[in-house]
Write an enzyme that holds these catalytic residues in place. Sequence first.
Site, mmCIF file in Angstrom:
data_model
loop_
_atom_site.group_PDB
_atom_site.id
_atom_site.type_symbol
_atom_site.label_atom_id
_atom_site.label_comp_id
_atom_site.label_asym_id
_atom_site.label_seq_id
_atom_site.Cartn_x
_atom_site.Cartn_y
_atom_site.Cartn_z
ATOM 1 N N ASP A 84 -2.414 31.724 44.950
ATOM 2 C CA ASP A 84 -0.982 31.479 44.982
ATOM 3 C C ASP A 84 -0.658 30.484 43.857
ATOM 4 O O ASP A 84 -1.551 29.762 43.383
ATOM 5 C CB ASP A 84 -0.621 30.902 46.352
ATOM 6 N N ASP A 86 2.847 28.402 43.466
ATOM 7 C CA ASP A 86 3.659 27.252 43.843
ATOM 8 C C ASP A 86 3.008 26.437 44.953
ATOM 9 O O ASP A 86 2.585 26.984 45.978
ATOM 10 C CB ASP A 86 5.039 27.721 44.295
#
Length: 294
Positions: A84, A86
């Site tokens: 991922d 963020d």
Amino acid sequence: MLVATLVSAHGQALVGETLLARLARIPGAVRTAPLDGTVAADLFAEAADARKLEADVRAVLEGAPIDVIVQPAATRRKALFLADMDSTMIGQECIDELAAVVGLKEHVAAITERAMRGEIEFEPALRERVALLKGVPLSVVDEIIRDHITLTPGGSALVRTMRANGSYTALVSGGFTVFTGPISATIGFDEHRSNILLADGGILRGEVSNPILGKQAKLDALVELRARLKLAPEQTLAVGDGANDLAMLGEAGLGIAFRAKPAVASAADARLDHADLTALLYAQGYTGSEIVRA
């Protein structure tokens, strides 16, 4: 044989001889092995229950800021890594930084937090937040990346070390290509996948292209890349912090929750609350001397 990898909090060196001697007395313990001075070490144990071994190790730690990753020793080295972006590979949520341009950062950040906790569905929450960005010039992205985005410590070393050893790496984000493109290149990923913000004449329309890359798309990316590379499930590694990462983390051979929301931390194979991202190299058995530093 299980291996419990212990990694000190970022910037600290807490896994010394005294601690290793205490760990060696855990039932089933076979041996300990330093990985990087007193920053990280392994405990090998003849045990069948990873959760029980983790609990035994944490009892010895007595609350010290040391992360513990337990897994089968034979399959610890990974050939595919998905991450991922963020609040995982970077310290911010890019959509919140875009919202700051129109004075809506706090409002959008509250929606982001609820979505990452799994309290609301990701896709409608994303559409709601993107609608608030209508009229924002795309030209602000470069400025945001330059002035407001910080890379998570250890992330570049993690990706570059894995690639140097033949692994494939992919940044899979519920964010936007205008961010994942330059950020993935800076960190060193093989590829990036994320959502496309629609714009006219360089001005955001307040819309995102279909289909939205969310929880299912992250899972699909792992399955697709695993099949393309002809890998076994246990050869895969994934890391994330939010509810939209859960399916990907659950499918990976080793799914790691990074500074994660409670529901994610409890569901993942392991969690990183203190260490930086080099912990994912130590978990694979890499030593400090093998890490490719930026």
